[in-house]
Scaffold this motif. Structure first.
Motif, mmCIF file in Angstrom:
data_model
loop_
_atom_site.group_PDB
_atom_site.id
_atom_site.type_symbol
_atom_site.label_atom_id
_atom_site.label_comp_id
_atom_site.label_asym_id
_atom_site.label_seq_id
_atom_site.Cartn_x
_atom_site.Cartn_y
_atom_site.Cartn_z
ATOM 1 N N GLU A 219 0.694 -1.279 -0.047
ATOM 2 C CA GLU A 219 -0.015 0.065 0.076
ATOM 3 C C GLU A 219 0.736 1.254 0.030
ATOM 4 O OE1 GLU A 219 -2.625 -0.348 3.193
ATOM 5 O OE2 GLU A 219 -3.925 -1.896 2.437
ATOM 6 N N VAL A 220 1.934 0.948 0.023
ATOM 7 C CA VAL A 220 2.946 2.435 0.193
ATOM 8 C C VAL A 220 3.696 2.565 -0.793
ATOM 9 C CG1 VAL A 220 3.226 2.226 2.865
ATOM 10 C CG2 VAL A 220 4.961 1.192 1.336
ATOM 11 N N PRO A 221 4.010 3.879 -1.176
ATOM 12 C CA PRO A 221 4.903 4.315 -2.447
ATOM 13 C C PRO A 221 6.204 3.257 -2.453
ATOM 14 C CG PRO A 221 3.874 6.146 -1.371
ATOM 15 C CD PRO A 221 3.692 5.028 -0.451
ATOM 16 N N THR A 222 6.492 2.605 -3.660
ATOM 17 C CA THR A 222 7.502 1.932 -3.611
ATOM 18 C C THR A 222 8.250 2.293 -4.687
ATOM 19 O OG1 THR A 222 6.136 0.180 -2.384
ATOM 20 C CG2 THR A 222 7.995 -0.749 -3.856
ATOM 21 N N TYR A 223 9.638 2.098 -4.733
ATOM 22 C CA TYR A 223 10.701 2.265 -5.859
ATOM 23 C C TYR A 223 11.328 1.163 -5.805
ATOM 24 C CZ TYR A 223 9.115 6.874 -3.889
ATOM 25 O OH TYR A 223 8.400 7.733 -3.165
ATOM 26 N N VAL A 224 11.622 0.529 -7.265
ATOM 27 C CA VAL A 224 12.432 -0.588 -7.345
ATOM 28 C C VAL A 224 13.577 -0.089 -8.224
ATOM 29 C CG1 VAL A 224 12.431 -2.846 -8.681
ATOM 30 C CG2 VAL A 224 10.197 -1.871 -7.255
ATOM 31 N N LEU A 225 14.671 -0.812 -7.707
ATOM 32 C CA LEU A 225 16.190 -0.424 -8.447
ATOM 33 C C LEU A 225 16.881 -1.833 -8.980
ATOM 34 C CD1 LEU A 225 15.697 2.085 -6.081
ATOM 35 C CD2 LEU A 225 17.402 3.008 -7.626
ATOM 36 N N PHE A 226 17.391 -1.784 -9.939
ATOM 37 C CA PHE A 226 18.060 -2.966 -10.490
ATOM 38 C C PHE A 226 19.314 -2.570 -11.069
ATOM 39 C CE2 PHE A 226 14.738 -5.710 -9.627
ATOM 40 C CZ PHE A 226 15.063 -6.840 -9.300
ATOM 41 N N GLY A 227 20.352 -3.133 -11.068
ATOM 42 C CA GLY A 227 21.618 -2.680 -11.937
ATOM 43 C C GLY A 227 21.285 -3.258 -13.239
ATOM 44 N N GLU A 228 21.695 -2.611 -14.129
ATOM 45 C CA GLU A 228 21.611 -2.933 -15.779
ATOM 46 C C GLU A 228 22.232 -4.181 -15.934
ATOM 47 O OE1 GLU A 228 20.210 1.110 -18.297
ATOM 48 O OE2 GLU A 228 22.469 0.190 -18.278
ATOM 49 N N LYS A 229 23.441 -4.369 -15.166
ATOM 50 C CA LYS A 229 24.255 -5.620 -15.281
ATOM 51 C C LYS A 229 24.228 -6.638 -14.257
ATOM 52 C CE LYS A 229 27.310 -3.055 -18.677
ATOM 53 N NZ LYS A 229 28.513 -2.866 -19.303
ATOM 54 N N ASP A 230 23.097 -6.898 -13.544
ATOM 55 C CA ASP A 230 23.146 -7.632 -12.527
ATOM 56 C C ASP A 230 23.181 -9.059 -12.964
ATOM 57 O OD1 ASP A 230 22.022 -9.426 -10.509
ATOM 58 O OD2 ASP A 230 20.723 -7.871 -9.709
ATOM 59 N N PHE A 231 24.207 -9.920 -12.558
ATOM 60 C CA PHE A 231 24.725 -11.120 -13.069
ATOM 61 C C PHE A 231 23.874 -12.281 -12.357
ATOM 62 C CE2 PHE A 231 28.538 -8.821 -14.314
ATOM 63 C CZ PHE A 231 28.040 -8.723 -15.756
ATOM 64 N N LEU A 232 23.124 -11.781 -11.086
ATOM 65 C CA LEU A 232 22.696 -12.745 -10.094
ATOM 66 C C LEU A 232 21.037 -12.852 -10.224
ATOM 67 C CD1 LEU A 232 24.642 -12.209 -6.998
ATOM 68 C CD2 LEU A 232 25.004 -13.893 -8.737
ATOM 69 N N ILE A 233 20.503 -11.681 -10.726
ATOM 70 C CA ILE A 233 18.825 -11.639 -10.941
ATOM 71 C C ILE A 233 18.919 -11.186 -12.359
ATOM 72 C CG2 ILE A 233 16.914 -10.737 -10.148
ATOM 73 C CD1 ILE A 233 17.819 -10.383 -7.585
ATOM 74 N N PRO A 234 18.194 -12.151 -13.361
ATOM 75 C CA PRO A 234 17.651 -13.635 -13.027
ATOM 76 C C PRO A 234 18.820 -14.605 -12.783
ATOM 77 C CG PRO A 234 17.456 -13.134 -15.202
ATOM 78 C CD PRO A 234 17.778 -11.751 -14.629
ATOM 79 N N ASN A 235 18.420 -15.672 -12.076
ATOM 80 C CA ASN A 235 19.473 -16.823 -12.107
ATOM 81 C C ASN A 235 20.047 -17.376 -13.857
ATOM 82 O OD1 ASN A 235 20.312 -19.805 -12.282
ATOM 83 N ND2 ASN A 235 20.316 -19.212 -10.026
ATOM 84 N N ARG A 236 21.287 -16.933 -13.955
ATOM 85 C CA ARG A 236 21.547 -17.108 -15.502
ATOM 86 C C ARG A 236 21.668 -18.931 -15.893
ATOM 87 N NH1 ARG A 236 20.631 -12.711 -15.568
ATOM 88 N NH2 ARG A 236 21.894 -10.747 -16.069
ATOM 89 N N TYR A 237 21.681 -19.652 -14.852
ATOM 90 C CA TYR A 237 21.633 -21.174 -15.076
ATOM 91 C C TYR A 237 20.373 -21.590 -15.455
ATOM 92 C CZ TYR A 237 26.483 -20.670 -14.007
ATOM 93 O OH TYR A 237 27.891 -20.267 -13.652
ATOM 94 N N LEU A 238 19.226 -21.015 -14.367
ATOM 95 C CA LEU A 238 17.866 -21.738 -14.463
ATOM 96 C C LEU A 238 17.084 -20.882 -15.261
ATOM 97 C CD1 LEU A 238 17.652 -22.538 -10.637
ATOM 98 C CD2 LEU A 238 18.269 -24.170 -12.397
ATOM 99 N N HIS A 239 17.342 -19.567 -15.587
ATOM 100 C CA HIS A 239 16.534 -18.699 -16.319
ATOM 101 C C HIS A 239 17.131 -18.000 -17.515
ATOM 102 C CE1 HIS A 239 13.446 -18.706 -12.510
ATOM 103 N NE2 HIS A 239 13.542 -19.819 -13.294
ATOM 104 N N ALA A 240 17.907 -18.450 -18.357
ATOM 105 C CA ALA A 240 18.727 -18.075 -18.822
ATOM 106 C C ALA A 240 18.054 -17.149 -19.984
ATOM 107 C CB ALA A 240 19.608 -19.238 -19.962
ATOM 108 N N GLY A 241 16.905 -17.362 -20.341
ATOM 109 C CA GLY A 241 16.048 -16.580 -21.640
ATOM 110 C C GLY A 241 15.721 -15.489 -20.820
ATOM 111 N N MET A 242 15.686 -15.096 -19.486
ATOM 112 C CA MET A 242 15.055 -13.810 -19.010
ATOM 113 C C MET A 242 16.064 -12.770 -18.757
ATOM 114 S SD MET A 242 13.242 -13.774 -15.147
ATOM 115 C CE MET A 242 11.918 -14.992 -15.989
ATOM 116 N N THR A 243 15.693 -11.613 -18.875
ATOM 117 C CA THR A 243 16.560 -10.509 -18.558
ATOM 118 C C THR A 243 16.306 -9.781 -17.046
ATOM 119 O OG1 THR A 243 15.209 -8.852 -19.609
ATOM 120 C CG2 THR A 243 16.472 -10.102 -20.937
ATOM 121 N N THR A 244 17.132 -9.217 -16.609
ATOM 122 C CA THR A 244 17.309 -8.203 -15.341
ATOM 123 C C THR A 244 16.000 -7.249 -15.568
ATOM 124 O OG1 THR A 244 19.650 -8.515 -14.936
ATOM 125 C CG2 THR A 244 18.328 -6.834 -13.664
ATOM 126 N N GLN A 245 15.914 -6.484 -16.775
ATOM 127 C CA GLN A 245 14.805 -5.804 -16.932
ATOM 128 C C GLN A 245 13.375 -6.456 -16.924
ATOM 129 O OE1 GLN A 245 15.217 -2.252 -18.340
ATOM 130 N NE2 GLN A 245 12.952 -2.152 -17.623
#
Length: 287
Positions: A219-245
């Motif tokens: 219910e509160v205002p929320t801000y989500v930040l990710f590094g453009e070159k996050d090598f841990l999220i998503p999991n590169r082995y289990l979800h290779a087809g997914m991007t951090t974006q």
């Protein structure tokens, strides 16, 4: 136990658990409470505290089992819920109000669970590369638990430890070497088996306490930040087809949310590009 460059204070919650924390900035300034991720501690927030304490009261804590806080087997089934309850107890013990809660990685998932409990002290939520947006099947969870067991952690060599830190960054800052040295010293400490167990239970907690389907209840205002070159999220082995974006955009399920990608930053975005991270936080909170 690690030493911190800021004055370290302690407060007792649940009668017998000491929470270590630092408190920098003007007492009357808006309060940001900072929650580290898996394997983290107060040092993860040094660049954030240095960059924000001119305008905010920055309180960073060590979760139970981490840093200078009480370390033992807490005999909890759900460590994410336990951490959320500990966080709530800490904030109430400090008599804080209108708190901006900032959580990184596992600390982001802990912060989400805390927000879902709708505490009256919470005003805004900042999620830095939060765990919990990305979901895993039962089979995938078993794989992750196997590689995150206390036994596996205790067997890591220095090369493996250094590699594990390196994957968090685009460009390793000087502070990362200090953190690596803390980790190497911890490996030789008599309390390391208990610490390894806390780490293992943290991973199990993240996997067994899904929050994605509840994001629309924040219910509160929320801000989500990710590094453009996050090598841990998503999991590169289990979800290779997914991007951090794509993972970041899962945050659009939150009713009142703003999402921003931080350039030249990996999973430890607040340390990797502190200027960009701090600037984004200030802009979000100001606007």
């Amino acid at each position: 136990m690690p030493n911190y460059k800021y004055e370290t204070k302690k407060v007792t919650i649940f009668d017998d658990i000491q929470i270590a924390y630092v408190d920098e900035g003007a007492e009357e300034a808006p309060v940001i409470v900072m929650v580290h991720g898996l394997g983290g501690y107060i040092k993860n927030w040094y660049p954030t505290i240095d960059g924000l304490s001119d305008a905010y009261r920055c309180i960073a804590l060590d979760l139970p089992g981490y840093g200078q806080s009480t370390l033992r087997d807490f005999e909890e089934e759900d460590y994410i819920d336990f951490f959320a309850r500990s966080l709530d107890a800490f904030v109430q013990k400090q008599e804080l109000n209108n708190v901006i809660l900032m959580g990184h990685s596992m600390g982001g998932q802990v912060s989400i669970v805390t927000a879902l409990k709708k505490p009256n002290w919470l005003s805004q939520l900042i999620l830095a590369a939060p765990a919990g947006f990305e979901t895993f099947t039962a089979e995938e969870a078993k794989i992750l638990e196997q590689f995150s067991s206390a036994t596996a952690l205790m067997s890591h060599t220095e090369d493996q430890i250094r590699a594990a830190y390196k994957i968090n960054f685009v460009d390793m800052p000087e502070l990362a070497e200090e953190m690596i040295q803390d980790r190497l010293k911890a490996k030789e400490a008599p309390w390391f088996p208990e610490y390894a167990k806390v780490r293992e239970m943290g991973v199990k907690g993240m996997l067994s306490h899904p929050i994605y389907n509840e994001l629309d209840q924040i219910e509160v205002p929320t801000y989500v930040l990710f590094g453009e070159k996050d090598f841990l999220i998503p999991n590169r082995y289990l979800h290779a087809g997914m991007t951090t974006q794509q993972v970041a955009e899962m945050g659009n399920k939150i009713p009142n949310v703003k999402i921003k990608m931080i350039e030249a930053a990996g999973h430890m975005l607040q340390m990797d590009n502190p200027a960009g991270f701090n600037r984004a936080v200030k802009q979000m909170l100001t606007n």
